[in-house]
Enzyme design. Structure first.
Site, short mmCIF file in Angstrom:
data_model
loop_
_atom_site.label_atom_id
_atom_site.label_comp_id
_atom_site.label_asym_id
_atom_site.label_seq_id
_atom_site.Cartn_x
_atom_site.Cartn_y
_atom_site.Cartn_z
N ASN A 3 0.92 -1.38 0.10
CA ASN A 3 -0.02 -0.04 0.11
C ASN A 3 0.85 1.12 0.01
OD1 ASN A 3 0.94 -0.33 2.70
ND2 ASN A 3 -1.28 0.43 3.52
N GLY A 26 2.80 -4.78 7.49
CA GLY A 26 1.76 -5.68 6.83
C GLY A 26 0.78 -6.12 7.88
N SER A 27 -0.09 -7.23 7.54
CA SER A 27 -1.16 -7.50 8.30
C SER A 27 -0.83 -7.99 9.64
CB SER A 27 -2.00 -8.66 7.39
OG SER A 27 -1.24 -9.77 7.57
N VAL A 37 -0.06 -12.09 9.50
CA VAL A 37 1.35 -12.45 8.92
C VAL A 37 2.24 -11.92 9.90
CG1 VAL A 37 3.28 -11.99 7.11
CG2 VAL A 37 0.67 -12.34 6.52
N GLY A 38 2.21 -10.78 10.41
CA GLY A 38 3.26 -10.01 11.63
C GLY A 38 3.35 -10.87 12.68
N GLU A 72 4.58 -3.63 12.35
CA GLU A 72 3.73 -2.60 12.28
C GLU A 72 2.88 -2.99 11.51
OE1 GLU A 72 1.74 -0.17 11.93
OE2 GLU A 72 2.90 1.10 10.19
N CYS A 132 -3.18 1.69 6.94
CA CYS A 132 -3.29 0.90 8.42
C CYS A 132 -3.73 2.31 9.52
CB CYS A 132 -1.94 0.59 9.02
SG CYS A 132 -0.72 1.44 9.12
N GLU A 153 8.89 3.12 14.65
CA GLU A 153 9.72 3.33 13.61
C GLU A 153 9.79 4.92 13.32
OE1 GLU A 153 9.16 0.71 9.76
OE2 GLU A 153 6.93 0.89 10.37
C1 UN1 Z 1 -0.11 6.58 6.14
O1 UN1 Z 1 -1.30 6.07 6.36
O2 UN1 Z 1 0.28 7.69 6.03
O3 UN1 Z 1 0.86 0.14 6.10
C2 UN1 Z 1 0.96 5.50 6.40
C3 UN1 Z 1 0.31 1.29 6.44
C4 UN1 Z 1 0.99 2.05 7.50
C5 UN1 Z 1 1.78 3.19 6.92
C6 UN1 Z 1 0.42 4.29 6.54
N1 UN1 Z 1 2.04 1.13 8.03
O4 UN1 Z 1 -0.64 1.57 5.85
#
Ligand code: UN1
Length: 498
Positions: free
Chosen positions: A157, A233-234, A237-238, A255, A289, A469
């Site tokens: 994404n 990721g999801s 999986v994470g 994350e 996310c 992060e």
């Molecule tokens: C954002 O939404 O600006 O995978 C960054 C994701 C997040 C990063 C989002 N780890 O959607």
């Protein structure tokens, strides 16, 4: 088919060269707005290719680790300059690979530029601490050292910004890297490898291996020479990855998913709250996310809020993501389309009411694309699946509350704990909200989206595990403190002080 025959084949980036995978097998990716358009043919790598990439990274490690941090920062600065020149080409590749509207794609490239700008400067600040000793003529100090070979696993994404916010601090700290991008978005990652090579990064310092997570990713995160893993990721999986990677005593950061809520109190500026909800729920079709997937509205302003929200949602333009006028492009893949339509059916079956959208859209000329109308469900109860499960699509659940306490209870009634937003003009309510919401990031009078590169980023509960992060947190994750005790008395030490 002609399109297939002219499709370019891309190798893995290993040891400064483009190399075919050992299996000789490739796979193709398509443009989600026009699934007939093939983007490229990529290596279906195997565990042996991962071994080759890790070996290249291990071979490059001593020299890169010994390169002074300001010189490593200078390479990042060169990458920044080149990315600025190539920004539009990167944005177009991003739109073709993901369906993200071009205006958002440009924003994502800007974010990658910001990461490079911030991290390049960190090269001149990669110092440690001096700590006083209890002994005279003694000093304690720390130095930051790399961890070694690190593995980065990134999602589809944000295929430019997320690799960049992992790669840049990893390199700056002196690590060497093997990056495995999501199967559907390998081209952006290969372009990043090319960018760094052109910026003067020595061969083998950054390697990219494409292919399926199950085989390539699993080998990478359990490889004996890999010392740290950074995953986005999801949650599914994470969680599995966290266990497998940390079992080898690797440093791990994950994350993962979110079910972020935006709360609207009666004293909120309703227009701003509507705008933030729309951006949060439907930007990049909710495939973030950080997306807003629940809006919790105080009953006193419910009718007024919903009226404006629905009007605004119905006016959203769904269409060609290359068109700068488009608000929403397609979902990123056929799998995403199926999942999102599945949740629309779940919402209906649970008795929630569709106020807008709820179906597939077939824009003229793009009939086969994975487009879905922005969808709003009203009458959602906190325990419905629609309110609990991460949909990762343009589906917004509307819930109602009678006061701040109930709103906070609804926000916290979630397996996830990433972000929450509050719209209010009452500063006391805002502070009480930040005291009590069980998430890692709060936005007051701002959408749930995004984050600035110099601030820590990450979730709690099912949204994040391990280290944060970005910002200084990324430096902490990708480096290790060596603690030095220095005695300059030249004298024998009294054993009582040791
Ligand atoms: C954002 O939404 O600006 O995978 C960054 C994701 C997040 C990063 C989002 N780890 O959607």
């Amino acid at each position: 088919m002609l399109v297939q025959e002219t499709t370019r084949t891309y190798g893995n980036a290993i040891g400064g060269r483009w190399v075919p995978g050992r299996s000789g097998e490739t796979y193709t990716t398509v443009n989600p707005a026009r699934p007939g358009e093939v983007i490229g043919r990529f290596q279906r790598s195997t565990p042996e290719d991962v071994d080759d990439a890790v070996a290249a990274a291990a071979a490059a490690l001593p020299e890169w680790a010994a390169t002074p941090p300001p010189r490593r920062g200078a390479v990042l600065l060169e990458a920044w300059l080149r990315l600025r020149e190539r920004a539009e080409a990167f944005a177009e590749t991003l739109t073709r690979e993901t369906g993200k509207v071009i205006t958002d794609a440009r924003g994502e490239v800007r974010r990658a530029l910001n990461v490079l700008e911030f991290m390049a400067g960190e090269g001149r600040r990669l110092g440690g601490e001096t700590i006083p000793s209890e002994l005279p003529q003694n000093l304690i100090f720390t130095r930051r050292r790399p961890l070694g070979v690190v593995a980065l696993i990134t999602p589809w994404n944000f295929p430019i910004a997320i690799p960049m916010w992992k790669v840049a601090p990893a390199l700056l700290c002196g690590n060497t890297v093997v990056l495995k991008p999501a199967t559907t978005t390998p081209l952006c990652a290969l372009r990043i490898a090319e960018l760094f090579a052109d910026a003067g990064l020595p061969p083998g310092v950054l390697n990219v291996v494409t292919g399926p997570g199950g085989t390539v990713g699993d080998r990478l995160v359990t490889h004996p020479q890999v010392r740290a893993v950074s995953f986005t990721g999801s949650t599914e999986v994470g969680s599995a990855l966290y266990g497998r990677a940390s079992a080898g005593l690797r440093r791990v950061q994950c994350e993962m998913g979110g079910k972020n809520a935006l709360v609207v109190l009666p004293d909120a500026d309703l227009d701003l709250a509507v705008e933030a909800t729309v951006q949060g729920a439907f930007g990049f079709c909710g495939q973030r996310c950080t997306a807003t997937s629940r809006v919790v509205v105080h009953r006193a302003v419910r009718e007024a809020f919903l009226e404006r929200l629905v009007a605004r949602v119905r006016a959203l333009r769904v269409g060609d993501p290359m068109d700068p006028q488009a608000d929403m492009g397609p979902l990123a893949s056929a799998a995403q389309l199926e999942k999102v339509l599945g949740y629309v059916a779940v919402g209906r079956a649970e008795g929630a009411r569709v106020l807008a959208g709820g179906e597939r859209v077939r824009p003229a000329g793009l009939e086969e694309g994975y487009f879905v109308a922005p969808t709003v469900f009203d009458g959602v109860q906190p325990r419905m699946r629609l309110a609990q499960e991460e949909i990762f699509g343009p589906v917004l659940a509307v819930l109602t509350c009678r006061d701040l306490d109930e709103a906070i209870a609804i926000v916290n009634d979630s397996a996830y704990g990433f972000k929450a937003a509050l719209y209010t003009s009452d500063v006391n309510a805002a502070m009480r909200f930040t005291d009590r919401v069980d998430v890692a990031m709060v936005h007051i009078n701002a959408p749930t989206l995004g984050g600035e590169v110099q601030a820590p980023f990450g979730g709690r509960k099912a949204s994040g595990a391990g280290w944060k992060e970005q910002g200084r947190a990324a430096i902490e994750f990708f480096s290790e403190e060596l603690v030095v005790y220095m005695d300059y008395t030249g004298a024998r030490r009294d054993a009582r002080f040791i």
